[in-house]
Design a protein around this motif. Structure first.
Motif, PDB file in Angstrom:
ATOM      1  N   GLN A  29     -52.225  33.963 -96.112  1.00 58.62           N
ATOM      2  CA  GLN A  29     -52.600  35.249 -95.550  1.00 58.62           C
ATOM      3  C   GLN A  29     -52.063  35.442 -94.133  1.00 58.62           C
ATOM      4  OE1 GLN A  29     -56.903  35.355 -96.047  1.00 58.62           O
ATOM      5  NE2 GLN A  29     -56.703  36.334 -98.037  1.00 58.62           N
ATOM      6  N   ASN A  30     -51.640  34.347 -93.493  1.00 55.58           N
ATOM      7  CA  ASN A  30     -51.079  34.447 -92.146  1.00 55.58           C
ATOM      8  C   ASN A  30     -49.607  34.869 -92.152  1.00 55.58           C
ATOM      9  OD1 ASN A  30     -53.505  33.521 -90.995  1.00 55.58           O
ATOM     10  ND2 ASN A  30     -52.917  31.396 -91.343  1.00 55.58           N
ATOM     11  N   TYR A  31     -49.002  34.922 -93.338  1.00 56.86           N
ATOM     12  CA  TYR A  31     -47.576  35.230 -93.438  1.00 56.86           C
ATOM     13  C   TYR A  31     -47.346  36.664 -93.887  1.00 56.86           C
ATOM     14  CZ  TYR A  31     -47.333  30.089 -93.670  1.00 56.86           C
ATOM     15  OH  TYR A  31     -47.471  28.747 -93.429  1.00 56.86           O
ATOM     16  N   ASP A  32     -46.178  37.202 -93.535  1.00 55.75           N
ATOM     17  CA  ASP A  32     -45.793  38.490 -94.110  1.00 55.75           C
ATOM     18  C   ASP A  32     -45.374  38.258 -95.560  1.00 55.75           C
ATOM     19  OD1 ASP A  32     -43.105  37.579 -94.201  1.00 55.75           O
ATOM     20  OD2 ASP A  32     -42.694  38.396 -92.221  1.00 55.75           O
ATOM     21  N   ASP A  33     -45.139  39.343 -96.288  1.00 53.99           N
ATOM     22  CA  ASP A  33     -44.893  39.226 -97.732  1.00 53.99           C
ATOM     23  C   ASP A  33     -43.678  38.368 -98.056  1.00 53.99           C
ATOM     24  OD1 ASP A  33     -47.098  40.741 -98.377  1.00 53.99           O
ATOM     25  OD2 ASP A  33     -45.990  42.633 -98.446  1.00 53.99           O
ATOM     26  N   PHE A  34     -42.609  38.506 -97.278  1.00 55.09           N
ATOM     27  CA  PHE A  34     -41.396  37.739 -97.562  1.00 55.09           C
ATOM     28  C   PHE A  34     -41.649  36.247 -97.389  1.00 55.09           C
ATOM     29  CE2 PHE A  34     -37.195  35.930 -96.594  1.00 55.09           C
ATOM     30  CZ  PHE A  34     -36.472  36.403 -97.681  1.00 55.09           C
ATOM     31  N   HIS A  35     -42.387  35.876 -96.352  1.00 55.54           N
ATOM     32  CA  HIS A  35     -42.667  34.461 -96.127  1.00 55.54           C
ATOM     33  C   HIS A  35     -43.697  33.921 -97.117  1.00 55.54           C
ATOM     34  CE1 HIS A  35     -40.555  35.294 -92.327  1.00 55.54           C
ATOM     35  NE2 HIS A  35     -40.251  34.017 -92.372  1.00 55.54           N
ATOM     36  N   LYS A  36     -44.607  34.770 -97.587  1.00 53.18           N
ATOM     37  CA  LYS A  36     -45.509  34.363 -98.672  1.00 53.18           C
ATOM     38  C   LYS A  36     -44.697  34.026 -99.917  1.00 53.18           C
ATOM     39  CE  LYS A  36     -49.572  37.177 -97.515  1.00 53.18           C
ATOM     40  NZ  LYS A  36     -50.363  38.367 -97.924  1.00 53.18           N
ATOM     41  N   GLU A  84     -34.431  31.045 -90.704  1.00 51.48           N
ATOM     42  CA  GLU A  84     -34.601  32.217 -89.834  1.00 51.48           C
ATOM     43  C   GLU A  84     -33.297  32.943 -89.539  1.00 51.48           C
ATOM     44  OE1 GLU A  84     -36.595  33.410 -85.523  1.00 51.48           O
ATOM     45  OE2 GLU A  84     -36.768  31.361 -86.296  1.00 51.48           O
ATOM     46  N   ASN A  99     -35.127  37.031 -93.161  1.00 54.33           N
ATOM     47  CA  ASN A  99     -36.065  37.867 -93.932  1.00 54.33           C
ATOM     48  C   ASN A  99     -35.373  38.855 -94.873  1.00 54.33           C
ATOM     49  OD1 ASN A  99     -37.894  36.510 -92.407  1.00 54.33           O
ATOM     50  ND2 ASN A  99     -38.753  38.295 -91.386  1.00 54.33           N
ATOM     51  N   ASP A 149     -38.984  45.596-101.121  1.00 57.40           N
ATOM     52  CA  ASP A 149     -40.112  46.538-101.097  1.00 57.40           C
ATOM     53  C   ASP A 149     -40.389  47.092-102.489  1.00 57.40           C
ATOM     54  OD1 ASP A 149     -40.521  46.211 -98.404  1.00 57.40           O
ATOM     55  OD2 ASP A 149     -39.389  47.996 -97.811  1.00 57.40           O
TER      56      ASP A 149
END
Length: 222
Positions: free
Chosen positions: A30-37, A56, A61, A106
């Protein structure tokens, strides 16, 4: 659902016992944005932060760059995750499938579903469940080895994911859990329940026996 004495055991009663004993584990994803999840679920490693640093600049991303990068180069970048050659191919293939079927990340987030994940070579059933629940935030309960082990300890019999899911999801769509977790999304309840079961089985069940806290939870259920 089953009864032991006068007690009814189902997903709701199990989750209530875990909540009562403070076994709800924060969901790191939950601490990550969608791409990192997305990356974290596919790579499945406790060294994911090192991988994020490596990716990175070359990936930045971008699902498009992830689809275009040479698989051998990607394998080197994700080496801290372990089994990096296999994971690199899986990640690259999945990125290409996302571009092919959805054009963008997206659009993928808006329109992908569990059945789509199952069609992708290299994405197993458990990973598809995690992507559907933890990434897309849809209510599909992750039934992993820890969940199956707990069901066996509680003397449940099941022959398929559907049967195990029916047992553990029963009663979770209850106002109690929405209030306890401060959410209006059933997917959040499923995520938290899965993480709590992992916490119980990974941290409190060793050498085929529960520690004192685990025994307390078991006693409350039985």
């Amino acid at each position: 659902m089953k009864f032991i004495g006068s007690k009814m055991i189902n997903g709701a009663s199990i989750f209530k016992a875990l909540l009562k004993n403070n076994l709800v584990r924060p969901i790191e994803l939950q601490n990550y944005d969608d791409f990192h999840k997305f990356l974290a679920i596919i790579l499945s490693t406790n060294k994911i932060e090192k991988v994020f640093v490596n990716l990175e600049i070359p990936i930045s991303n971008s699902i498009e760059k992830l689809a275009e990068i040479d698989v051998k180069e990607l394998a080197i970048l994700i080496k801290p995750s372990g089994f990096y050659n296999t994971k690199a191919k899986k990640l690259n293939d999945l990125a290409k499938a996302i571009i092919k079927d959805f054009s963008s990340f997206d659009e993928f987030m808006q329109n992908a579903d569990f059945e789509w994940f199952l069609k992708i070579k290299g994405v197993g059933f458990d990973t598809a469940l995690m992507l559907n629940n933890f990434l897309l935030k849809k209510p599909s309960l992750v039934i992993n080895a820890n969940a199956k082990k707990l069901l066996n300890i509680l003397d449940f019999t099941f022959e398929s994911y559907e049967e195990a899911s029916e047992i553990l999801s029963e009663g979770l769509d209850d106002e109690y859990f929405y209030k306890a977790l401060n959410t209006d999304n059933l997917a959040d309840i499923y995520m938290s329940f899965s993480a709590s079961i992992d916490n119980l089985m990974q941290d409190h069940y060793k050498n085929k026996d529960f520690d004192e806290l685990g025994k307390k939870v078991l006693k409350e259920l039985r």
